[in-house]
Enzyme design. Structure first.
Site, PDB file in Angstrom:
ATOM      1  N   HIS A  90      11.395 -12.029  -3.179  1.00 39.16           N
ATOM      2  CA  HIS A  90      11.584 -10.774  -2.442  1.00 39.16           C
ATOM      3  C   HIS A  90      12.719  -9.914  -2.943  1.00 39.16           C
ATOM      4  CE1 HIS A  90       8.781 -11.050   0.970  1.00 39.16           C
ATOM      5  NE2 HIS A  90       8.906 -12.357   0.802  1.00 39.16           N
ATOM      6  N   LYS A 134      15.724   1.694   8.840  1.00 42.04           N
ATOM      7  CA  LYS A 134      15.640   0.455   8.066  1.00 42.04           C
ATOM      8  C   LYS A 134      17.028  -0.173   8.090  1.00 42.04           C
ATOM      9  CE  LYS A 134      14.223   2.944   4.484  1.00 42.04           C
ATOM     10  NZ  LYS A 134      13.153   2.198   3.852  1.00 42.04           N
ATOM     11  N   ARG A 135      17.163  -1.414   7.623  1.00 41.10           N
ATOM     12  CA  ARG A 135      18.500  -2.005   7.534  1.00 41.10           C
ATOM     13  C   ARG A 135      19.432  -1.050   6.792  1.00 41.10           C
ATOM     14  NH1 ARG A 135      19.370  -7.363   8.333  1.00 41.10           N
ATOM     15  NH2 ARG A 135      21.450  -6.586   8.720  1.00 41.10           N
ATOM     16  N   LYS A 149      19.636   1.111  -0.178  1.00 38.48           N
ATOM     17  CA  LYS A 149      18.649   1.940   0.521  1.00 38.48           C
ATOM     18  C   LYS A 149      19.122   3.394   0.646  1.00 38.48           C
ATOM     19  CE  LYS A 149      16.635  -1.928   3.201  1.00 38.48           C
ATOM     20  NZ  LYS A 149      15.171  -1.807   3.076  1.00 38.48           N
ATOM     21  N   THR A 189       8.037  -1.947   3.423  1.00 41.54           N
ATOM     22  CA  THR A 189       6.833  -1.887   4.241  1.00 41.54           C
ATOM     23  C   THR A 189       6.982  -0.751   5.255  1.00 41.54           C
ATOM     24  OG1 THR A 189       7.798  -3.604   5.650  1.00 41.54           O
ATOM     25  CG2 THR A 189       6.106  -4.297   4.072  1.00 41.54           C
ATOM     26  N   LYS A 235       4.157   2.084   6.908  1.00 44.87           N
ATOM     27  CA  LYS A 235       3.939   2.414   8.323  1.00 44.87           C
ATOM     28  C   LYS A 235       3.930   3.921   8.527  1.00 44.87           C
ATOM     29  CE  LYS A 235       6.623  -1.694   9.396  1.00 44.87           C
ATOM     30  NZ  LYS A 235       8.008  -2.148   9.689  1.00 44.87           N
TER      31      LYS A 235
HETATM   32  C1  LIG Z   1       8.953  -2.530   8.880  1.00 42.84           C
HETATM   33  C2  LIG Z   1      10.270  -2.937   9.382  1.00 42.84           C
HETATM   34  C3  LIG Z   1      11.316  -3.177   8.488  1.00 42.84           C
HETATM   35  C4  LIG Z   1      11.180  -2.969   6.995  1.00 42.84           C
HETATM   36  O1  LIG Z   1      11.460  -1.619   6.704  1.00 42.84           O
HETATM   37  P1  LIG Z   1      11.803  -1.116   5.226  1.00 42.84           P
HETATM   38  O2  LIG Z   1      11.881   0.359   5.390  1.00 42.84           O
HETATM   39  O3  LIG Z   1      10.663  -1.535   4.363  1.00 42.84           O
HETATM   40  O4  LIG Z   1      13.089  -1.722   4.841  1.00 42.84           O
HETATM   41  C5  LIG Z   1      12.535  -3.551   8.995  1.00 42.84           C
HETATM   42  N1  LIG Z   1      12.725  -3.705  10.312  1.00 42.84           N
HETATM   43  C6  LIG Z   1      11.753  -3.466  11.204  1.00 42.84           C
HETATM   44  C7  LIG Z   1      12.042  -3.619  12.651  1.00 42.84           C
HETATM   45  C8  LIG Z   1      10.487  -3.083  10.773  1.00 42.84           C
HETATM   46  O5  LIG Z   1       9.519  -2.868  11.677  1.00 42.84           O
END
Ligand SMILES: *Cc1c(COP(=O)(O)O)cnc(C)c1O
Length: 807
Positions: A356, A547-548, A553, A655, A659
């Site tokens: 990952h 996101k984190r 990022k 991911t 979404k």
């Molecule tokens: C989808 C998701 C992530 C991953 O998000 P990225 O933008 O790909 O880092 C992290 N936390 C939650 C709660 C998510 O639903």
């Protein structure tokens, strides 16, 4: 919600819920609190799930089916009630029954706590995969840890992140079943002795008992119900301790490990290795219990351990469960009397490993003395595996001592360490990346030498998301519109969303599509008003980065651009600015100083911008606290613009990007991770790409990148950076961001500065596209239409066919 209605209006389901309330919860209708109704509803629905669960298990057993085992230290599940009801197609019926009782289902769904047993993308992937495995009717178990405190709850105090314990089990967890009978000893420490018969025996110094806690996972249309088996730990009771000593092991057990500490906390990190002894103990604890369970089930059903690879595929979600490779070897050799070679053949055929991250700081390795002290038998096996691996390597052409050092399971540079990624690579027949670019970089960087030795092992499986949770459940308005337009086929096969393509040219469809996006934005506006007193205009462009919080990022790039935009709006109020709402959310690891400072900066900028009447509401900024799955489900359907702006080469897949696009947001992003494949699917005209490519980033770093010159050469950028550095946004502490901004001048590892001009230009291109409403709406529809490929059903089907051999 607690008005009791007259009895005659009640159907059988309403009676069943009341019966559960009385007999299982021990409350009558008048005394029941919302959480009692929630528990009664879940327990009632659960009965149906349990029946299908048993059918699924019996059918797999009768067919002698091969099972998939997904080992993951994280499962970021979120709430389950809405998901389970939707997949059972029982939501309307349950809502009606509750209405007969004067209870509103949506209010119950809202008070269910998020099962936040993960940090971010890696854990959410595991949750999406579990749902798709059940949807595709594949017999599968997820294995992980039942953390008592999952991901911390984030509160923002005066702009700073505060971490609070998440008490997700405070009201109990009606979804789970504790299986006291499925329990295994897990030992730590001690020594390895040879017996009179010449067999090797590990005599641990400490041990705990791992106890299974099972949660049913319902697939779409309840085709199948699989098991998520999370381990909890209990201290050995004295009677069992005695059996433990007399049975498997000789010698006395010293201090018992304090069991609760093993399952108390989820390490609040991703993208960095945790590096504490307790973390290694957690990894071994859940790996050992899971492998013992898998071996036990195999022998019980099939008798002969040698057929394990025909009946079990074990997938390692990153290296956290990599010690499983050594654990299976131990069980095969020490408990099932196989030779090393035979055990190694079985092990390699059984395991697959998913990588990952390529970030060197995130590649797990353990100090050799720690590994040896905690797992002395596994240390011997790692040496034996390494000897075999290096023997094979030396036989191959062109493998020099540098390559040998890179392939070795032991890092000999400095303090000796056990490399978990190399162990996982060696012990698996398949090693996969999670997006095309990431897989290519695995071959050319971290695993270059192993790849040369085993050129068929690395393969790609681009991540996906479950369209049940991430379209149907979180965006019912859009789902209804799509169903009306193209029929229901897309809910069984997301690729059928392409039937929407021609609708993008239909003006009346575009209107209705846009009306749904607006309604989702209004719902978010109301939520943010109630939750944090924000006042937002739903007609502004909602620009979302959730996101984190991590430097790679590049939330900082977005914030600096926000400051520059603020500056521009003030300097040129006469221009035709597109009203924007910039929304941020995300948690920072508790020890990650810069990430926490970035949260504070977003809040400082928000306070200043939002209180400046001179910009007439053209720009609003907000940091929404406590990002989790449920907040994502609220924010994703309301986004117009999805920020996916990582430094190219650093985001393995993402991911979140999927979404948003699936819910009709346009992406502004770099050519990184799955963004590249999203671009290929939605088309170059329907995504906004900017910035350096991964190759260009690498070349720039190698050439001696000088960010200071770039900053000094850009008026907009230097103004924004200097404003932040000099305390314009932090008058209470003018030096707060000085070091952070100096970091940009001096090194800027994440290339914020290098990509700034390109990013700003891309943002103005977004403004221009937004101003052309028909064009924007057309693009958003084409995003939805072309995102079906990113369903985790497609990803899981690829794993099933190409790695697990179960389809
Ligand atoms: C989808 C998701 C992530 C991953 O998000 P990225 O933008 O790909 O880092 C992290 N936390 C939650 C709660 C998510 O639903």
């Amino acid at each position: 919600m607690l008005t009791v209605t007259n009895d005659t209006a009640r159907g059988p389901l309403a009676h069943a819920i009341v019966d559960t309330l009385v007999h299982r919860i021990g409350k009558d209708e008048h005394a029941a609190l919302p959480h009692d109704w929630l528990a009664a509803t879940i327990l009632t629905v659960r009965n149906e799930i349990v029946e299908r669960w048993m059918d699924s298990t019996r059918a797999a057993h009768a067919a002698g089916a091969k099972r998939v085992y997904y080992l993951s230290l994280e499962f970021l599940i979120g709430r389950l009630l809405r998901d389970a009801l939707a997949n059972l197609a029982r939501r309307d019926e349950v809502a009606e029954a509750l209405a007969q009782l004067g209870v509103a289902l949506p209010e119950l769904e809202e008070i269910e706590s998020d099962a936040a047993l993960g940090n971010g993308g890696l854990g959410r992937l595991a949750a999406c995969f579990m749902e798709s495995l059940a949807t595709l009717d594949l017999p599968a178990y997820g294995y992980g840890i039942r953390y008592v405190n999952g991901m911390f709850r984030q509160r923002i105090d005066d702009g700073w992140q505060t971490e609070l314990p998440e008490t997700w089990l405070a009201h109990g967890n009606p979804w789970e079943f504790e299986r006291r009978e499925s329990a295994y000893f897990v030992g730590f420490g001690g020594e390895v002795i040879g017996t009179e018969q010449g067999v090797v025996q590990w005599v641990p110094a400490e041990a705990v008992e791992a106890v299974a806690v099972d949660t049913p996972v319902v697939g779409w249309r309840a085709r199948r119900v699989n098991t998520l088996r999370l381990w909890t730990a209990i201290s050995l009771d004295p009677f069992k301790l005695d059996a433990f000593n007399r049975g498997d092991f000789q010698g006395a057990l010293a201090d018992q490990l304090r069991a609760e500490t093993l399952v108390r906390v989820l390490y609040p990190n991703d993208s960095t290795a945790a590096g504490q002894e307790l973390r290694l103990r957690q990894e071994y604890f859940f790996s050992s219990a899971s492998i013992q369970d898998i071996v036990r089930r195999h022998v019980q059903y099939f008798g002969d351990i040698r057929t394990l690879p025909d009946k079990a595929a074990i997938q390692l979600n990153d290296t956290h469960p990599a010690v499983s490779v050594a654990e299976l070897m131990r069980l095969l050799i020490d408990h099932h009397d196989l030779s090393f070679d035979e055990a190694w053949g079985i092990t390699q055929k059984t395991f697959g490993y998913t990588n990952h991250t390529l970030l060197p700081e995130a590649l797990e390795s353990w100090p050799l003395p720690l590994f040896e002290r905690l797992l002395p038998r596994h240390m011997q096996l790692v040496y034996a595996i390494n000897a075999r691996l290096l023997r094979e390597a030396r036989k191959a052409d062109g493998v020099d001592e540098r390559a040998i050092a890179a392939i070795s399971l032991i890092d000999e540079g400095g303090e000796r360490r056990v490399r978990m990624a190399n162990l996982a690579f060696a012990g698996a027949h398949s090693v996969n990346g999670v997006a095309a670019l990431h897989t290519q970089l695995m071959k050319s960087t971290v695993f270059a030498d192993l790849h040369r030795l085993y050129p068929d092992r690395i393969n790609n499986k681009t991540n996906g998301i479950t369209p049940r949770r991430w379209l149907q459940e979180c965006n019912p308005g859009l789902t209804a519109l799509v169903r009306e337009a193209i029929g229901d086929g897309f809910s069984d096969d997301a690729l059928k969303l392409t039937a929407l393509v021609p609708m993008a040219d239909d003006a009346s469809f575009r209107e209705r599509f846009a009306a749904i996006k607006r309604a989702n934005k209004v719902a978010l506006v109301h939520h943010l008003r109630d939750a944090m007193g924000l006042r937002l205009d739903p007609d502004a462009l909602f620009d979302v980065q959730i996101k984190r919080i991590h430097e790679y990022k590049r939330q900082l790039l977005n914030i600096i651009e926000t400051v520059a935009l603020y500056d521009q709006i003030r300097s040129h109020p006469e221009r035709d600015w597109v009203p924007r709402v910039k929304l941020f959310a995300g948690k920072a690891a508790s020890s990650y100083h810069n990430a926490k400072l970035i949260i504070k900066l977003a809040n400082d900028v928000a306070r200043r911008v939002n209180s400046d009447p001179s910009i007439d509401g053209l720009l609003k900024v907000a940091f929404v606290p406590n990002y989790n799955v449920s907040l994502a489900e609220r924010m994703v359907p309301a986004a117009d613009l999805s920020e996916q702006i990582s430094t190219a080469g650093m985001e393995a897949s993402g991911t979140g990007n999927m979404k948003f696009a699936l819910n009709g947001a346009l992406t502004i992003g770099t050519l990184d991770g799955a963004n590249i494949e999203i671009k290929d699917h939605v088309g170059d005209d329907h995504i906004v790409i900017f910035g350096l490519t991964a190759d260009e980033v690498a070349a720039k770093r190698a050439d001696g990148y000088r960010p200071r010159e770039v900053i000094e050469g850009s008026k907009e950028l230097s103004q924004a950076v200097n404003a932040i550095a000099s305390g314009v946004f932090s008058p209470d502490d003018p030096n707060r961001y000085r070091d952070l901004m100096n970091g940009l001048y001096d090194s800027d590892w994440f290339m914020v500065v290098a990509d700034f001009d390109s990013y700003t230009a891309a943002q103005r291109q977004v403004d221009a596209r937004w101003a052309d409403r028909d064009r924007w709406r057309r693009s958003t529809i084409l995003n939805v239409a072309n995102m079906g490929w990113f369903s985790s059903d497609r990803t899981i089907a690829e794993y099933a066919r190409e790695i697990w051999g179960v389809m």
